[in-house]
Scaffold this motif. Structure first.
Motif, PDB file in Angstrom:
ATOM      1  N   ASN A  52      10.207  -4.351 -26.136  1.00 38.40           N
ATOM      2  CA  ASN A  52       8.780  -4.879 -26.222  1.00 38.40           C
ATOM      3  C   ASN A  52       7.653  -3.948 -25.472  1.00 38.40           C
ATOM      4  N   LEU A  53       8.249  -3.320 -24.533  1.00 37.22           N
ATOM      5  CA  LEU A  53       7.455  -2.213 -23.709  1.00 37.22           C
ATOM      6  C   LEU A  53       7.153  -1.018 -24.758  1.00 37.22           C
ATOM      7  N   MET A  54       8.432  -0.621 -25.267  1.00 33.72           N
ATOM      8  CA  MET A  54       8.182   0.379 -26.161  1.00 33.72           C
ATOM      9  C   MET A  54       7.300   0.328 -27.303  1.00 33.72           C
ATOM     10  N   ILE A  55       7.208  -1.057 -27.965  1.00 40.91           N
ATOM     11  CA  ILE A  55       6.379  -1.300 -28.953  1.00 40.91           C
ATOM     12  C   ILE A  55       4.691  -1.083 -28.517  1.00 40.91           C
ATOM     13  N   GLY A  56       4.723  -1.549 -27.394  1.00 43.27           N
ATOM     14  CA  GLY A  56       3.377  -1.607 -26.480  1.00 43.27           C
ATOM     15  C   GLY A  56       2.982  -0.005 -26.321  1.00 43.27           C
ATOM     16  N   PHE A  57       3.869   0.852 -25.929  1.00 46.36           N
ATOM     17  CA  PHE A  57       3.644   2.274 -25.877  1.00 46.36           C
ATOM     18  C   PHE A  57       3.661   3.004 -27.040  1.00 46.36           C
ATOM     19  N   LEU A  58       3.912   2.586 -28.361  1.00 45.68           N
ATOM     20  CA  LEU A  58       3.844   3.133 -29.559  1.00 45.68           C
ATOM     21  C   LEU A  58       2.651   2.714 -30.397  1.00 45.68           C
ATOM     22  N   SER A  59       2.068   1.679 -29.834  1.00 46.30           N
ATOM     23  CA  SER A  59       1.062   0.998 -30.619  1.00 46.30           C
ATOM     24  C   SER A  59      -0.605   1.402 -30.022  1.00 46.30           C
ATOM     25  N   PRO A  74      -0.152   2.460 -21.731  1.00 47.17           N
ATOM     26  CA  PRO A  74       0.198   3.798 -21.178  1.00 47.17           C
ATOM     27  C   PRO A  74       1.243   4.193 -20.681  1.00 47.17           C
ATOM     28  N   GLU A  75       1.713   5.522 -20.783  1.00 50.15           N
ATOM     29  CA  GLU A  75       2.980   6.088 -20.283  1.00 50.15           C
ATOM     30  C   GLU A  75       3.391   5.541 -18.977  1.00 50.15           C
ATOM     31  N   PHE A  76       2.475   5.708 -17.900  1.00 46.29           N
ATOM     32  CA  PHE A  76       2.740   5.349 -16.653  1.00 46.29           C
ATOM     33  C   PHE A  76       3.336   4.036 -16.411  1.00 46.29           C
ATOM     34  N   LYS A  77       2.388   2.948 -17.121  1.00 45.99           N
ATOM     35  CA  LYS A  77       2.533   1.579 -16.807  1.00 45.99           C
ATOM     36  C   LYS A  77       4.219   1.309 -17.531  1.00 45.99           C
ATOM     37  N   PHE A  78       4.160   1.982 -18.801  1.00 44.71           N
ATOM     38  CA  PHE A  78       5.242   1.711 -19.313  1.00 44.71           C
ATOM     39  C   PHE A  78       6.636   2.221 -18.445  1.00 44.71           C
ATOM     40  N   TRP A  79       6.612   3.578 -17.806  1.00 46.67           N
ATOM     41  CA  TRP A  79       7.439   3.885 -16.887  1.00 46.67           C
ATOM     42  C   TRP A  79       7.714   3.011 -15.757  1.00 46.67           C
ATOM     43  N   VAL A  80       6.616   2.433 -14.984  1.00 47.67           N
ATOM     44  CA  VAL A  80       6.593   1.594 -13.925  1.00 47.67           C
ATOM     45  C   VAL A  80       7.410   0.154 -14.316  1.00 47.67           C
ATOM     46  N   LYS A  81       6.986  -0.404 -15.328  1.00 52.40           N
ATOM     47  CA  LYS A  81       7.359  -1.684 -15.880  1.00 52.40           C
ATOM     48  C   LYS A  81       8.926  -1.550 -16.255  1.00 52.40           C
ATOM     49  N   SER A  82       9.092  -0.572 -16.666  1.00 56.18           N
ATOM     50  CA  SER A  82      10.668  -0.229 -17.146  1.00 56.18           C
ATOM     51  C   SER A  82      11.596   0.039 -16.286  1.00 56.18           C
ATOM     52  N   ALA A  83      11.066   0.712 -15.167  1.00 56.17           N
ATOM     53  CA  ALA A  83      11.871   1.068 -13.965  1.00 56.17           C
ATOM     54  C   ALA A  83      12.096  -0.328 -13.103  1.00 56.17           C
ATOM     55  N   LYS A  84      11.123  -1.031 -13.024  1.00 54.87           N
ATOM     56  CA  LYS A  84      11.501  -2.344 -12.415  1.00 54.87           C
ATOM     57  C   LYS A  84      12.098  -3.294 -13.003  1.00 54.87           C
ATOM     58  N   GLN A  93       0.829  -1.415  -0.106  1.00 58.16           N
ATOM     59  CA  GLN A  93       0.029  -0.001   0.043  1.00 58.16           C
ATOM     60  C   GLN A  93       0.997   1.374   0.094  1.00 58.16           C
ATOM     61  N   ARG A  94       1.977   1.283   0.685  1.00 60.06           N
ATOM     62  CA  ARG A  94       2.839   2.382   0.698  1.00 60.06           C
ATOM     63  C   ARG A  94       3.397   2.677  -0.558  1.00 60.06           C
ATOM     64  N   MET A  95       3.900   1.687  -1.195  1.00 60.45           N
ATOM     65  CA  MET A  95       4.449   1.841  -2.531  1.00 60.45           C
ATOM     66  C   MET A  95       3.444   2.263  -3.659  1.00 60.45           C
ATOM     67  N   GLN A  96       2.360   1.644  -3.520  1.00 55.98           N
ATOM     68  CA  GLN A  96       1.187   1.991  -4.476  1.00 55.98           C
ATOM     69  C   GLN A  96       0.741   3.699  -4.277  1.00 55.98           C
ATOM     70  N   ARG A  97       0.732   3.980  -2.636  1.00 56.44           N
ATOM     71  CA  ARG A  97       0.479   5.665  -2.593  1.00 56.44           C
ATOM     72  C   ARG A  97       1.753   6.304  -3.229  1.00 56.44           C
ATOM     73  N   LEU A  98       2.979   5.992  -3.111  1.00 60.31           N
ATOM     74  CA  LEU A  98       4.020   6.795  -3.664  1.00 60.31           C
ATOM     75  C   LEU A  98       3.962   6.768  -5.172  1.00 60.31           C
ATOM     76  N   LEU A  99       3.720   5.712  -5.868  1.00 60.55           N
ATOM     77  CA  LEU A  99       3.323   5.627  -7.053  1.00 60.55           C
ATOM     78  C   LEU A  99       2.183   6.547  -7.555  1.00 60.55           C
TER      79      LEU A  99
END
Length: 198
Positions: free
Chosen positions: A78-85, A116-126, A28-34
């Motif tokens: 692969n994430l970038m392809i999803g981001f551009l599609s 979406p951009e936010f999910k792209f960022w989260v998955k890439s950062a992870k 929950q703390r991590m989700q709040r921060l995100l």
């Protein structure tokens, strides 16, 4: 008196309960921060650049983990392809839902991404964090001839981007939208009305 335990359950239910609560609280703390970081796109991507530089420096100084780096590159491609599609493939028939506008006089519809951009960022950062942590375990340092992996990644990147660009040109869409076109004040049509008298 017989007791039955679920598979994988601890013999001490209080201990399981404590770790479960701890896991939920940290999640929950991590989700709040995100959630709080959503409006700060520039700062988020700045943090991503820092993580990418940190990983690059780590991989450079240990002179290894080329398979990890290759996997990181493929995953982010692969994430970038999803981001551009687009979320809905325009090559499907029009009966399956709304399509992208194909002329200037059609109604404005923003570009809706598959990822979406936010999910792209989260998955890439992870993925950067996981890859960085993998460089501390020698089991992931598989000896390979890295120039072949680099050439293969460059070829894969070029072919994938070429295919993506052809798709964008064929279906006439641009994966970036900066909002509906607006016209400046004084161009005649859209004067703002004020509540007071002149």
């Amino acid at each position: 008196m017989s007791e039955s335990f679920a598979y994988g359950a601890s013999e001490d239910p209080d201990r399981n309960d404590y770790f479960s609560k701890l896991r939920i609280q940290s999640s929950q703390r991590m989700q709040r921060l995100l959630d709080r970081s959503v409006p700060f796109a520039f700062h988020r991507w700045l943090a991503w650049v820092f993580l990418a530089l940190l990983y690059t420096l780590r991989a450079y100084f240990v002179h290894g983990y080329y398979i990890v780096t290759y996997g990181l590159g493929i995953y982010n491609l692969n994430l970038m392809i999803g981001f551009l599609s687009p979320a809905r493939d325009p090559s499907l028939s029009a009966s399956e839902g709304p399509t992208l506008p194909s002329s200037n006089n059609e109604e404005y519809r923003p570009f809706v991404r598959k990822l979406p951009e936010f999910k792209f960022w989260v998955k890439s950062a992870k993925s950067l964090l996981v890859s960085f942590s993998m460089t501390f375990f020698p089991v992931f340092d598989v000896p390979v001839f890295w120039p072949i992996l680099l050439m293969y990644f460059i070829m894969l990147f070029m072919m994938t981007m070429k295919q993506q660009l052809r798709h964008m040109i064929k279906h006439k869409y641009v994966p970036f939208s900066w909002g509906k076109q607006t016209y400046g004040k004084g161009s005649g049509g859209g004067k703002e009305m004020s509540g007071g008298s002149d």
